[in-house]
Write a protein that holds these residues in place. Structure first.
Motif, mmCIF file in Angstrom:
data_model
loop_
_atom_site.group_PDB
_atom_site.id
_atom_site.type_symbol
_atom_site.label_atom_id
_atom_site.label_comp_id
_atom_site.label_asym_id
_atom_site.label_seq_id
_atom_site.Cartn_x
_atom_site.Cartn_y
_atom_site.Cartn_z
ATOM 1 N N ILE A 115 -104.426 20.788 122.239
ATOM 2 C CA ILE A 115 -105.460 21.592 122.850
ATOM 3 C C ILE A 115 -107.002 21.311 122.203
ATOM 4 N N LEU A 116 -107.792 21.140 123.172
ATOM 5 C CA LEU A 116 -109.172 20.798 122.939
ATOM 6 C C LEU A 116 -109.929 22.053 123.194
ATOM 7 N N TYR A 117 -111.180 22.551 122.448
ATOM 8 C CA TYR A 117 -111.478 23.887 122.520
ATOM 9 C C TYR A 117 -112.990 23.659 122.554
ATOM 10 N N LEU A 118 -113.842 24.425 123.174
ATOM 11 C CA LEU A 118 -115.286 24.569 123.181
ATOM 12 C C LEU A 118 -115.718 25.986 122.978
ATOM 13 N N GLN A 119 -116.150 26.210 121.729
ATOM 14 C CA GLN A 119 -116.711 27.570 121.396
ATOM 15 C C GLN A 119 -118.002 27.475 121.727
ATOM 16 N N MET A 120 -118.567 28.549 122.658
ATOM 17 C CA MET A 120 -119.735 28.704 123.203
ATOM 18 C C MET A 120 -120.389 29.993 122.595
ATOM 19 N N ASN A 121 -121.659 29.836 121.732
ATOM 20 C CA ASN A 121 -122.269 31.136 121.409
ATOM 21 C C ASN A 121 -123.572 31.256 121.918
ATOM 22 N N SER A 122 -124.296 32.331 121.886
ATOM 23 C CA SER A 122 -125.566 32.577 122.256
ATOM 24 C C SER A 122 -125.840 31.797 123.739
ATOM 25 N N LEU A 123 -124.853 32.459 124.473
ATOM 26 C CA LEU A 123 -124.769 31.909 125.726
ATOM 27 C C LEU A 123 -126.143 32.459 126.661
ATOM 28 N N LYS A 124 -126.637 31.492 127.448
ATOM 29 C CA LYS A 124 -127.853 31.782 128.331
ATOM 30 C C LYS A 124 -127.540 31.738 129.745
ATOM 31 N N PRO A 125 -128.204 32.459 130.513
ATOM 32 C CA PRO A 125 -128.165 32.293 131.844
ATOM 33 C C PRO A 125 -127.712 30.959 132.494
ATOM 34 N N GLU A 126 -128.658 29.958 132.184
ATOM 35 C CA GLU A 126 -128.591 28.563 132.401
ATOM 36 C C GLU A 126 -127.295 27.931 131.941
ATOM 37 N N ASP A 127 -126.537 28.561 131.419
ATOM 38 C CA ASP A 127 -125.058 27.926 130.890
ATOM 39 C C ASP A 127 -124.163 28.374 132.029
ATOM 40 N N THR A 128 -124.436 29.206 132.856
ATOM 41 C CA THR A 128 -123.711 29.421 134.105
ATOM 42 C C THR A 128 -123.193 28.130 134.937
ATOM 43 N N ALA A 129 -121.796 27.951 135.037
ATOM 44 C CA ALA A 129 -121.486 26.770 135.525
ATOM 45 C C ALA A 129 -119.738 26.863 135.659
ATOM 46 N N MET A 130 -119.417 25.794 136.506
ATOM 47 C CA MET A 130 -118.072 25.445 136.347
ATOM 48 C C MET A 130 -117.730 24.618 135.094
ATOM 49 N N TYR A 131 -116.894 24.741 134.313
ATOM 50 C CA TYR A 131 -116.736 23.977 133.195
ATOM 51 C C TYR A 131 -115.491 23.297 133.192
ATOM 52 N N TYR A 132 -115.379 21.847 133.095
ATOM 53 C CA TYR A 132 -114.277 20.800 133.231
ATOM 54 C C TYR A 132 -113.697 20.351 131.942
ATOM 55 N N CYS A 133 -112.729 20.053 131.885
ATOM 56 C CA CYS A 133 -112.333 19.277 130.782
ATOM 57 C C CYS A 133 -111.741 17.904 131.360
ATOM 58 N N ALA A 134 -112.323 16.893 130.591
ATOM 59 C CA ALA A 134 -112.137 15.592 131.124
ATOM 60 C C ALA A 134 -111.235 14.724 129.905
ATOM 61 N N ALA A 135 -110.745 13.628 130.379
ATOM 62 C CA ALA A 135 -109.878 12.828 129.515
ATOM 63 C C ALA A 135 -109.736 11.520 129.919
ATOM 64 N N ASP A 136 -109.835 10.336 129.156
ATOM 65 C CA ASP A 136 -109.734 8.681 129.573
ATOM 66 C C ASP A 136 -109.252 8.060 128.259
ATOM 67 N N SER A 137 -108.878 6.970 128.546
ATOM 68 C CA SER A 137 -108.629 6.042 127.332
ATOM 69 C C SER A 137 -110.053 5.754 126.816
#
Length: 120
Positions: A77-99
């Motif tokens: 499992i990969l995590y992203l802890q997001m603190n002190s969020l701002k309105p400009e952080d509004t978005a669709m967030y995607y996890c990506a992987a590759d070699s």
């Protein structure tokens, strides 16, 4: 082949926190480079944070000091802890992987995305 399933998005007030999760399957997690990207409507997709196969972390300048990428290797499992969020952080967030050797060309595998909305 890698399959990615994301969760943890939601709506929060400015200054709040969210923790995104990305569960990987189908390949050896420890030998795959992974990262988080985001895209807001009408804007270009941008890299947010990465945690590569050598244990190095990288962050976009806009999130440094606020976001932290981490992983649970045993649970893949990969995590992203997001603190002190701002309105400009509004978005669709995607996890990506590759070699890791091909990461610089752009990741191949993507999760379905999870929406993060930050209100002022």
């Amino acid at each position: 082949q890698v399959q990615l399933v994301e969760s943890g998005g939601g709506s929060v007030q400015a200054g709040g926190s969210l923790r995104l999760s990305c569960e990987a399957s189908g390949d050896t997690y420890s030998r795959t480079c992974m990262g988080w990207f985001r895209q807001a409507p009408g804007k270009e997709r941008e890299g947010v944070a990465t945690f590569d196969g050598l244990g190095r972390t990288r962050y976009a300048d806009s999130v440094k000091g606020r976001f932290t990428i981490s992983k649970d290797t045993a649970k893949n499992i990969l995590y992203l802890q997001m603190n002190s969020l701002k309105p400009e952080d509004t978005a669709m967030y995607y996890c990506a992987a590759d070699s890791c050797g091909s990461w610089h060309l752009g990741p191949t595998y993507w999760g379905q995305g999870t929406q993060v909305t930050v209100s002022s």
